[in-house]
Design a protein around this motif. Structure first.
Motif, PDB file in Angstrom:
ATOM      1  N   ASP A 182     -77.809  20.908  68.781  1.00  0.00           N
ATOM      2  CA  ASP A 182     -78.837  20.058  68.174  1.00  0.00           C
ATOM      3  C   ASP A 182     -79.204  20.537  66.773  1.00  0.00           C
ATOM      4  O   ASP A 182     -79.532  19.737  65.893  1.00  0.00           O
ATOM      5  CB  ASP A 182     -80.088  20.027  69.059  1.00  0.00           C
ATOM      6  N   ALA A 183     -79.169  21.851  66.571  1.00  0.00           N
ATOM      7  CA  ALA A 183     -79.618  22.418  65.300  1.00  0.00           C
ATOM      8  C   ALA A 183     -78.581  22.312  64.187  1.00  0.00           C
ATOM      9  O   ALA A 183     -78.915  22.472  63.007  1.00  0.00           O
ATOM     10  CB  ALA A 183     -80.000  23.883  65.495  1.00  0.00           C
ATOM     11  N   ALA A 184     -77.317  22.050  64.524  1.00  0.00           N
ATOM     12  CA  ALA A 184     -76.256  22.016  63.517  1.00  0.00           C
ATOM     13  C   ALA A 184     -76.484  20.867  62.537  1.00  0.00           C
ATOM     14  O   ALA A 184     -76.628  19.709  62.927  1.00  0.00           O
ATOM     15  CB  ALA A 184     -74.904  21.870  64.192  1.00  0.00           C
ATOM     16  N   SER A 185     -76.517  21.184  61.257  1.00  0.00           N
ATOM     17  CA  SER A 185     -76.742  20.183  60.214  1.00  0.00           C
ATOM     18  C   SER A 185     -75.425  19.751  59.597  1.00  0.00           C
ATOM     19  O   SER A 185     -74.383  20.379  59.792  1.00  0.00           O
ATOM     20  CB  SER A 185     -77.646  20.751  59.121  1.00  0.00           C
ATOM     21  N   LEU A 186     -75.466  18.678  58.832  1.00  0.00           N
ATOM     22  CA  LEU A 186     -74.280  18.200  58.138  1.00  0.00           C
ATOM     23  C   LEU A 186     -73.770  19.265  57.167  1.00  0.00           C
ATOM     24  O   LEU A 186     -72.560  19.479  57.046  1.00  0.00           O
ATOM     25  CB  LEU A 186     -74.588  16.897  57.396  1.00  0.00           C
ATOM     26  N   GLU A 187     -74.689  19.956  56.497  1.00  0.00           N
ATOM     27  CA  GLU A 187     -74.256  21.001  55.574  1.00  0.00           C
ATOM     28  C   GLU A 187     -73.639  22.188  56.314  1.00  0.00           C
ATOM     29  O   GLU A 187     -72.698  22.810  55.827  1.00  0.00           O
ATOM     30  CB  GLU A 187     -75.427  21.478  54.709  1.00  0.00           C
ATOM     31  N   ASP A 188     -74.151  22.491  57.527  1.00  0.00           N
ATOM     32  CA  ASP A 188     -73.519  23.526  58.352  1.00  0.00           C
ATOM     33  C   ASP A 188     -72.062  23.169  58.618  1.00  0.00           C
ATOM     34  O   ASP A 188     -71.163  24.015  58.507  1.00  0.00           O
ATOM     35  CB  ASP A 188     -74.250  23.679  59.694  1.00  0.00           C
ATOM     36  N   ALA A 189     -71.837  21.906  58.989  1.00  0.00           N
ATOM     37  CA  ALA A 189     -70.484  21.453  59.298  1.00  0.00           C
ATOM     38  C   ALA A 189     -69.593  21.496  58.058  1.00  0.00           C
ATOM     39  O   ALA A 189     -68.440  21.932  58.117  1.00  0.00           O
ATOM     40  CB  ALA A 189     -70.517  20.047  59.874  1.00  0.00           C
ATOM     41  N   ARG A 190     -70.103  21.064  56.935  1.00  0.00           N
ATOM     42  CA  ARG A 190     -69.305  21.070  55.711  1.00  0.00           C
ATOM     43  C   ARG A 190     -68.961  22.493  55.283  1.00  0.00           C
ATOM     44  O   ARG A 190     -67.828  22.783  54.869  1.00  0.00           O
ATOM     45  CB  ARG A 190     -70.066  20.343  54.603  1.00  0.00           C
ATOM     46  N   ALA A 191     -69.925  23.397  55.382  1.00  0.00           N
ATOM     47  CA  ALA A 191     -69.666  24.784  55.014  1.00  0.00           C
ATOM     48  C   ALA A 191     -68.643  25.413  55.951  1.00  0.00           C
ATOM     49  O   ALA A 191     -67.786  26.199  55.516  1.00  0.00           O
ATOM     50  CB  ALA A 191     -70.974  25.580  55.041  1.00  0.00           C
ATOM     51  N   PHE A 192     -68.718  25.060  57.226  1.00  0.00           N
ATOM     52  CA  PHE A 192     -67.771  25.579  58.207  1.00  0.00           C
ATOM     53  C   PHE A 192     -66.355  25.134  57.856  1.00  0.00           C
ATOM     54  O   PHE A 192     -65.409  25.927  57.882  1.00  0.00           O
ATOM     55  CB  PHE A 192     -68.165  25.091  59.597  1.00  0.00           C
ATOM     56  N   PHE A 193     -66.202  23.863  57.504  1.00  0.00           N
ATOM     57  CA  PHE A 193     -64.882  23.346  57.150  1.00  0.00           C
ATOM     58  C   PHE A 193     -64.352  24.031  55.891  1.00  0.00           C
ATOM     59  O   PHE A 193     -63.189  24.457  55.841  1.00  0.00           O
ATOM     60  CB  PHE A 193     -64.947  21.834  56.934  1.00  0.00           C
ATOM     61  N   ARG A 194     -65.188  24.121  54.865  1.00  0.00           N
ATOM     62  CA  ARG A 194     -64.727  24.735  53.617  1.00  0.00           C
ATOM     63  C   ARG A 194     -64.287  26.184  53.833  1.00  0.00           C
ATOM     64  O   ARG A 194     -63.340  26.661  53.203  1.00  0.00           O
ATOM     65  CB  ARG A 194     -65.844  24.685  52.567  1.00  0.00           C
ATOM     66  N   THR A 195     -64.958  26.885  54.741  1.00  0.00           N
ATOM     67  CA  THR A 195     -64.669  28.297  54.969  1.00  0.00           C
ATOM     68  C   THR A 195     -63.394  28.510  55.757  1.00  0.00           C
ATOM     69  O   THR A 195     -62.591  29.393  55.432  1.00  0.00           O
ATOM     70  CB  THR A 195     -65.847  28.961  55.713  1.00  0.00           C
ATOM     71  N   TYR A 196     -63.179  27.707  56.795  1.00  0.00           N
ATOM     72  CA  TYR A 196     -62.119  28.014  57.755  1.00  0.00           C
ATOM     73  C   TYR A 196     -60.931  27.055  57.743  1.00  0.00           C
ATOM     74  O   TYR A 196     -59.845  27.426  58.194  1.00  0.00           O
ATOM     75  CB  TYR A 196     -62.705  28.076  59.172  1.00  0.00           C
ATOM     76  N   TYR A 197     -61.108  25.827  57.280  1.00  0.00           N
ATOM     77  CA  TYR A 197     -60.029  24.847  57.349  1.00  0.00           C
ATOM     78  C   TYR A 197     -59.255  24.796  56.034  1.00  0.00           C
ATOM     79  O   TYR A 197     -59.172  23.774  55.364  1.00  0.00           O
ATOM     80  CB  TYR A 197     -60.577  23.485  57.763  1.00  0.00           C
ATOM     81  N   ALA A 198     -58.688  25.950  55.685  1.00  0.00           N
ATOM     82  CA  ALA A 198     -57.914  26.095  54.464  1.00  0.00           C
ATOM     83  C   ALA A 198     -56.489  26.498  54.836  1.00  0.00           C
ATOM     84  O   ALA A 198     -56.261  27.125  55.878  1.00  0.00           O
ATOM     85  CB  ALA A 198     -58.550  27.160  53.569  1.00  0.00           C
ATOM     86  N   PRO A 199     -55.517  26.165  53.998  1.00  0.00           N
ATOM     87  CA  PRO A 199     -54.118  26.469  54.350  1.00  0.00           C
ATOM     88  C   PRO A 199     -53.848  27.957  54.522  1.00  0.00           C
ATOM     89  O   PRO A 199     -53.010  28.334  55.347  1.00  0.00           O
ATOM     90  CB  PRO A 199     -53.321  25.880  53.171  1.00  0.00           C
ATOM     91  N   ASN A 200     -54.546  28.801  53.769  1.00  0.00           N
ATOM     92  CA  ASN A 200     -54.328  30.240  53.911  1.00  0.00           C
ATOM     93  C   ASN A 200     -55.024  30.828  55.131  1.00  0.00           C
ATOM     94  O   ASN A 200     -54.968  32.038  55.353  1.00  0.00           O
ATOM     95  CB  ASN A 200     -54.752  30.984  52.642  1.00  0.00           C
ATOM     96  N   ASN A 201     -55.662  29.981  55.938  1.00  0.00           N
ATOM     97  CA  ASN A 201     -56.253  30.417  57.209  1.00  0.00           C
ATOM     98  C   ASN A 201     -55.585  29.706  58.380  1.00  0.00           C
ATOM     99  O   ASN A 201     -56.185  29.543  59.439  1.00  0.00           O
ATOM    100  CB  ASN A 201     -57.763  30.137  57.223  1.00  0.00           C
ATOM    101  N   ALA A 202     -54.338  29.278  58.175  1.00  0.00           N
ATOM    102  CA  ALA A 202     -53.666  28.469  59.191  1.00  0.00           C
ATOM    103  C   ALA A 202     -52.196  28.844  59.303  1.00  0.00           C
ATOM    104  O   ALA A 202     -51.597  29.391  58.380  1.00  0.00           O
ATOM    105  CB  ALA A 202     -53.791  26.981  58.848  1.00  0.00           C
ATOM    106  N   VAL A 203     -51.640  28.542  60.479  1.00  0.00           N
ATOM    107  CA  VAL A 203     -50.204  28.654  60.727  1.00  0.00           C
ATOM    108  C   VAL A 203     -49.721  27.320  61.283  1.00  0.00           C
ATOM    109  O   VAL A 203     -50.323  26.773  62.211  1.00  0.00           O
ATOM    110  CB  VAL A 203     -49.875  29.789  61.714  1.00  0.00           C
ATOM    111  N   LEU A 204     -48.647  26.801  60.708  1.00  0.00           N
ATOM    112  CA  LEU A 204     -48.042  25.539  61.134  1.00  0.00           C
ATOM    113  C   LEU A 204     -46.681  25.832  61.744  1.00  0.00           C
ATOM    114  O   LEU A 204     -45.820  26.433  61.097  1.00  0.00           O
ATOM    115  CB  LEU A 204     -47.882  24.608  59.930  1.00  0.00           C
ATOM    116  N   ALA A 205     -46.488  25.443  63.005  1.00  0.00           N
ATOM    117  CA  ALA A 205     -45.189  25.588  63.662  1.00  0.00           C
ATOM    118  C   ALA A 205     -44.617  24.203  63.949  1.00  0.00           C
ATOM    119  O   ALA A 205     -45.338  23.314  64.410  1.00  0.00           O
ATOM    120  CB  ALA A 205     -45.321  26.386  64.954  1.00  0.00           C
TER     121      ALA A 205
END
Length: 448
Positions: A182-205
């Motif tokens: 309930d407490a998660a805000s839109l900015e929380d979600a956006r910051a989470f994506f910017r931090t972790y959903y980057a190509p240098n934090n991923a492996v593609l098989a």
């Protein structure tokens, strides 16, 4: 882009090549022309262990948001495009990673790669409060259906909180709490994506009936322009003593079908010989109807209707051995618990018999081969070893490592860890209609 390949002699003929884009995306390719299908698997190095207190559940919530549309794919379009092309897809979240995967007819591989790249590179442009609120409600409903409103549904959450102390990164499970969702805000979600959903934090098989050169060209085309992000904080330290140092215990009085003993034991970190030995120990003790606990509790004593032991492998913290025993009608938990402790002590003293060792290794070997035989399973394991251990090639030699473990190693890990002073235990006592004529005994048990 450079690449390395696995020596075929050590991997049963399976091979994989590794590549890296300029933006840091790691790519693993494995050709398999047996059937005209291809699997795409993308692991992001983010799970519930990366969350902070007060914002639990964000990793799992974001798994859902990744299917809510991106710059060029609106609404439910990701599902619709994959399924209309004859493919299947999903995503999952764990303590240590979030993964997304598609299995496609081979000629539709480019579509799956484009879809994954589109949401990695452009999801923020489509993320709004409406989609956040929509998926927040979906996740809360999932929690009700799978955890809060089913018998024994919160057992894993309770045992995790007991086995990993308050403040530990594994103290909470990926589903998160209702209050934090309930407490998660839109900015929380956006910051989470910017931090972790980057190509240098991923492996593609990509595994299956592929042309490696063409596949790499598509990957470079669709993923190569996505910028890297260097702001990811280091995960918190998950180290703990090898044993808990005392038995932790909680009695749960709920409307469940029968009494139950559920327990968690701290076991060695994944990626070690000791973890493989622990896997074999738990397979001998509780892996199926030929196991010691099933034979003792279900067949011989008839004190339980089900008895099993499994391993939750974890790389960043001690793994968990998961014991689950449902008692027979009229049988109380102390009797079952005494029998379990007797079997564990005997195993720690004697170890597995040659026949048990052979059967357990064959069982785990079959499970591994079944996993590696499918393009989707192999892609997932290549990602797992790349993200958690830095080397996807380890996936192709996992069977050999299991078969190299000795009976003495199995006995030693059992003696060191499967002890009462290394156990977090839940005792379930039925209430209400489930208690039946044993209600007085159950009420007394709940006061222990």
């Amino acid at each position: 882009m450079g690449h390395t390949a696995t020596p075929e002699a050590e991997s049963g003929g399976l091979t994989a090549t590794e590549h890296r884009l300029a933006n840091g995306l790691r790519v693993v390719l494995s050709e398999d022309h047996l059937t005209p299908v291809a699997a795409v698997c993308l692991w992001y190095d983010v799970g519930s262990r990366h969350e902070v207190k007060g914002r639990t559940g964000l990793a799992h919530l974001f798994e859902h948001l990744m299917f809510q549309g991106s710059a060029n794919v609106t609404g439910n379009g990701h599902f619709e495009l994959v399924q209309s092309a004859g493919g299947s897809l999903n995503g999952t979240t764990s303590f240590e990673r979030t993964n997304y995967f598609e299995t496609m007819p081979a000629h539709q591989l480019e579509l799956a790669l484009w879809l994954e790249a589109d949401r990695m590179g452009s999801l923020l442009s489509a993320l709004d409060l409406q989609s956040l609120d929509n998926q927040r409600d979906v996740v809360k409903n999932e929690r009700r259906q799978r955890y809060d409103n089913v018998p024994y549904g919160t057992a894993f959450e309770r045992l995790t909180a007991m086995a990993y102390p308050d403040g530990h990164p594994y103290h909470h499970t990926p589903i998160g709490s209702m209050a934090d969702l309930d407490a998660a805000s839109l900015e929380d979600a956006r910051a989470f994506f910017r931090t972790y959903y980057a190509p240098n934090n991923a492996v593609l098989a990509v595994v299956g009936d592929i042309d490696p050169e063409q596949t790499l060209a598509w990957i470079e085309k669709y993923f190569g322009t996505i910028p890297a992000h260097d702001g990811k904080p280091a995960p918190r330290d998950g180290s703990l003593p090898g044993v808990m140092g005392g038995q932790l215990r909680e009695v749960v009085a709920e409307d469940v079908p029968s009494r139950a003993l559920m327990a968690a034991y701290r076991l060695p970190h994944d990626g070690t010989r000791e973890a493989d030995a622990a896997d074999l120990a738990l397979t001998v003790l509780g892996g199926g109807e030929s196991s010691r606990l099933h034979n003792r509790l279900v067949r011989r004593d008839r004190s339980a209707v089900a008895a099993g032991f499994g391993l939750l492998r974890l790389a960043g913290a001690p793994s968990l051995g998961w014991l689950d025993v449902k008692t027979s009608s009229g049988v109380e938990v102390p009797a079952v618990e005494a029998a379990v402790d007797e079997e564990l002590a005997r195993f720690a003293e004697e170890g597995p018999t040659p026949e048990e060792m052979e059967r357990a290794q064959a069982q785990l070997e079959r499970e591994w081969l079944d996993r590696l035989a499918t393009v989707g399973g192999r892609a997932d394991e290549l990602c797992r070893y790349a993200v958690l251990f830095g080397d996807p090639q380890l996936a192709l030699t996992a069977v050999k490592r299991i078969l190299d473990i000795t009976a003495d190693e199995v006995r030693a890990v059992a003696a060191a860890t499967l002890r009462p002073d290394n156990r977090a235990a839940l005792v379930y006592e039925p209430t209400g209609s489930a208690a039946g004529e044993d209600s007085d005994e159950d009420e007394e048990g709940a006061d222990q």
